[in-house]
Design a protein around this motif. Structure first.
Motif, short mmCIF file in Angstrom:
data_model
loop_
_atom_site.label_atom_id
_atom_site.label_comp_id
_atom_site.label_asym_id
_atom_site.label_seq_id
_atom_site.Cartn_x
_atom_site.Cartn_y
_atom_site.Cartn_z
N THR A 1 -10.31 -12.76 4.39
CA THR A 1 -9.94 -11.86 5.48
C THR A 1 -9.78 -10.46 4.90
O THR A 1 -9.06 -10.27 3.91
CB THR A 1 -8.62 -12.30 6.14
N PHE A 2 -10.44 -9.49 5.51
CA PHE A 2 -10.32 -8.10 5.08
C PHE A 2 -9.26 -7.40 5.92
O PHE A 2 -9.19 -7.59 7.14
CB PHE A 2 -11.65 -7.36 5.20
N VAL A 3 -8.47 -6.55 5.26
CA VAL A 3 -7.38 -5.82 5.93
C VAL A 3 -7.50 -4.34 5.61
O VAL A 3 -7.49 -3.94 4.44
CB VAL A 3 -6.00 -6.33 5.45
N GLN A 4 -7.63 -3.52 6.65
CA GLN A 4 -7.60 -2.06 6.50
C GLN A 4 -6.20 -1.59 6.84
O GLN A 4 -5.72 -1.79 7.97
CB GLN A 4 -8.62 -1.39 7.41
N VAL A 5 -5.52 -0.99 5.88
CA VAL A 5 -4.13 -0.58 6.06
C VAL A 5 -4.07 0.92 6.35
O VAL A 5 -4.71 1.73 5.65
CB VAL A 5 -3.29 -0.92 4.81
N GLY A 6 -3.33 1.29 7.37
CA GLY A 6 -3.17 2.69 7.70
C GLY A 6 -2.49 3.46 6.58
O GLY A 6 -1.80 2.88 5.73
N ILE A 7 -2.66 4.75 6.58
CA ILE A 7 -2.09 5.60 5.53
C ILE A 7 -0.86 6.34 6.07
O ILE A 7 0.25 6.15 5.57
CB ILE A 7 -3.14 6.59 5.01
N LYS A 8 -1.06 7.14 7.09
CA LYS A 8 0.06 7.89 7.67
C LYS A 8 0.80 7.09 8.74
O LYS A 8 1.93 7.42 9.09
CB LYS A 8 -0.44 9.21 8.26
N ASP A 9 0.15 6.05 9.25
CA ASP A 9 0.81 5.22 10.26
C ASP A 9 0.98 3.80 9.74
O ASP A 9 0.65 3.51 8.59
CB ASP A 9 0.01 5.24 11.58
N ASP A 10 1.48 2.92 10.59
CA ASP A 10 1.75 1.55 10.15
C ASP A 10 0.71 0.56 10.67
O ASP A 10 0.99 -0.62 10.85
CB ASP A 10 3.16 1.12 10.56
N SER A 11 -0.53 1.04 10.90
CA SER A 11 -1.58 0.15 11.40
C SER A 11 -2.04 -0.81 10.31
O SER A 11 -2.18 -0.44 9.15
CB SER A 11 -2.76 0.96 11.93
N GLN B 1 0.58 7.81 -0.21
CA GLN B 1 0.93 6.41 -0.51
C GLN B 1 1.45 6.24 -1.95
O GLN B 1 1.15 5.25 -2.62
CB GLN B 1 -0.28 5.50 -0.30
N LEU B 2 2.25 7.20 -2.40
CA LEU B 2 2.73 7.16 -3.78
C LEU B 2 3.70 6.02 -4.04
O LEU B 2 3.93 5.63 -5.19
CB LEU B 2 3.39 8.50 -4.14
N ASP B 3 4.27 5.44 -3.00
CA ASP B 3 5.17 4.30 -3.19
C ASP B 3 4.44 2.97 -3.18
O ASP B 3 5.08 1.92 -3.10
CB ASP B 3 6.25 4.30 -2.10
N GLY B 4 3.12 3.00 -3.24
CA GLY B 4 2.36 1.76 -3.22
C GLY B 4 1.05 1.90 -3.97
O GLY B 4 0.83 2.86 -4.72
N MET B 5 0.16 0.94 -3.77
CA MET B 5 -1.11 0.89 -4.48
C MET B 5 -2.21 1.67 -3.79
O MET B 5 -3.31 1.80 -4.32
CB MET B 5 -1.55 -0.57 -4.64
N GLY B 6 -1.95 2.19 -2.59
CA GLY B 6 -2.95 2.98 -1.88
C GLY B 6 -3.19 4.32 -2.56
O GLY B 6 -2.38 4.79 -3.35
N GLY B 7 -4.31 4.94 -2.20
CA GLY B 7 -4.66 6.22 -2.82
C GLY B 7 -4.81 7.37 -1.85
O GLY B 7 -5.38 8.40 -2.20
N MET C 1 0.80 -1.23 0.00
CA MET C 1 0.00 0.00 0.00
C MET C 1 0.84 1.28 0.00
O MET C 1 0.33 2.36 -0.28
CB MET C 1 -0.95 0.01 1.20
N GLY C 2 2.13 1.17 0.32
CA GLY C 2 2.96 2.38 0.39
C GLY C 2 2.80 3.11 1.71
O GLY C 2 2.82 4.34 1.76
N SER C 3 2.65 2.36 2.78
CA SER C 3 2.47 2.93 4.12
C SER C 3 3.62 2.51 5.03
O SER C 3 4.24 1.47 4.81
CB SER C 3 1.14 2.43 4.71
N PRO C 4 3.91 3.31 6.06
CA PRO C 4 3.28 4.57 6.39
C PRO C 4 3.84 5.74 5.58
O PRO C 4 5.03 5.74 5.25
CB PRO C 4 3.60 4.75 7.87
N ASP C 5 2.96 6.68 5.27
CA ASP C 5 3.37 7.89 4.55
C ASP C 5 3.02 9.08 5.44
O ASP C 5 2.07 9.81 5.19
CB ASP C 5 2.64 7.97 3.21
N ALA C 6 3.79 9.20 6.52
CA ALA C 6 3.47 10.18 7.56
C ALA C 6 3.56 11.62 7.06
O ALA C 6 2.81 12.49 7.48
CB ALA C 6 4.40 9.99 8.76
#
Length: 394
Positions: A93-103, A59-65, A49-54
């Motif tokens: 299994t569903f996974v919610q990935v943090g954006i600015k943090d590493d959750s 998330q430009l380094d991954g697939m997140g938006g 996902m390109g996280s964390p992007d604090a």
């Protein structure tokens, strides 16, 4: 973050599909392509996902938006023998990935991406396609986060390939038409807490501190159906001096103050539901209002909702929260039911479906409740699209 030795040994890239489901997009993976131990998944998912992007939150380094609805992953696997006996075709299994943090959060489900689980499973030949006389297939999935069963029904070709581009349905927040995917959540109550009403009350008083330090109290309905949710009234927040109106339209001057107030309420709701208040993904919090524009009553809008996800105002209602709201609206005495009753006195609507207006448009949700007040199912229409299939680097 330090990578575990198991993750470092794991192949990079990994086979993946990138799919839209409803108003979300996410990466779909097979569990067979991941490390055996779930403890080793975190660095892989963060990398994908390109996280964390604090610093930038893009998330430009991954697939997140850069927003929660675009920072999601589904991990799909065949059912166990015991699950097969229960006529379950696939589990995920569903996974919610943090954006600015590493959750990396496994606490809840995503109603939007759920709509594509069946289509993905058929595309990957992970389960058989049984085509009915209407040319549609039903895939029964088990969500491992909530241990709930969801049926998805959608058109398929004679060879069992999902047809996703038929001009059958439109959904708010997505341009154009696509095939209708009906998602039916079986026995959705108590997804996290084992109870529809985790506190056994239709409404609760939540005490919390406003950002200026003042102590306050607000009425909330704490409902657990498909996902646990905290519902409060926008009018009650206004009475407490919380600048809801400017927050809703996106004025930055009110953003921090309102976000802190809503997070304080959400955390108190989580504590009352005996959930982890520090986990932002669950429960979600939503502001409810009566229909309030000239077009709302003619369009038979039942309730207006503004929802937060991972601490950010959502541009469309998260589907599990929308389903939870649809269930709550049919439970006499909740805040949602009171709003819907008042709205229907004005519109004259007697529709079985609840029409929910959110920032992206209007969505209709249904709920079946038995005579003994058991929630039998909750249902919604979604659409989806294949975007990419290949490999993803992490």
């Amino acid at each position: 973050m330090r990578l575990s030795s198991s993750a470092l040994r794991h192949p990079n890239p990994i086979p993946a599909s990138f799919l839209r489901g409803g108003t979300s997009k996410g990466i779909f993976l097979k569990r067979a392509h991941l490390p055996t131990s779930k403890a080793d998944w975190k660095p892989i998912f963060l990398g994908i996902m390109g996280s964390p992007d604090a610093e930038y939150g893009r998330q430009l380094d991954g697939m997140g938006g850069g927003v929660s609805s675009l920072s999601k992953i589904c991990v799909i696997e065949p059912p166990t023998p015991e699950q097969s006996k229960r006529h379950i075709d696939i589990q995920y299994t569903f996974v919610q990935v943090g954006i600015k943090d590493d959750s990396v959060d496994y606490s809840g489900n995503c109603g939007n991406l759920t709509s594509m689980i069946g289509a993905y499973a058929l595309d990957e030949r992970m389960c058989p396609a049984t085509r009915n006389e209407d040319g549609r297939a039903r895939v029964r999935s088990l969500n491992t986060n909530t241990q709930k069963i969801i049926d998805t029904t959608f058109p398929v070709s004679e060879s069992g390939i999902p047809i996703l581009d038929s001009p059958e349905a439109t959904i708010a927040g997505v341009s154009g038409q696509a095939s209708q995917i009906v998602c039916e959540y079986i026995d959705p109550a108590g997804a996290r807490t084992s109870k529809l009403l985790p506190t056994s009350h239709l409404t609760d008083q939540l005490d919390f501190d406003l950002p200026d330090g003042k102590h306050a109290s607000i009425t909330a309905s704490l409902i657990d159906a498909t996902n646990p949710s905290v519902f409060v009234l926008s009018d009650d927040l206004r009475k407490l001096g919380v600048d809801v109106d400017n927050y809703i339209i996106g004025k930055e001057s009110s953003s921090l103050h309102v976000t802190k107030a809503l997070e304080a309420i959400r955390q108190r709701g989580a504590q009352a539901m005996k959930l982890d208040p520090t986990a932002q993904a669950q429960p979600k919090i939503a502001l409810l209002s009566l229909p309030n524009t000239d077009s709302d009553i003619p369009n038979k809008v039942d309730v207006v909702v503004h929802a937060l996800s991972m601490g950010v105002m959502h541009k469309a209602v998260p589907m599990t929260l929308g389903l939870c709201l649809g269930v709550a609206a049919k439970v006499e005495g909740t805040l949602a039911s009171l709003i819907v009753q008042n709205a229907r006195q004005l519109s004259g609507s007697q529709d079985d479906l609840i029409r929910i207006k959110h920032p992206g448009g209007v969505v209709e949700v249904g709920a079946e409740i038995s005579e003994d007040s058991k929630v039998e199912s909750a249902k919604v229409v979604r659409t989806g699209k294949r975007l990419m299939k290949g490999v993803v680097w992490w």
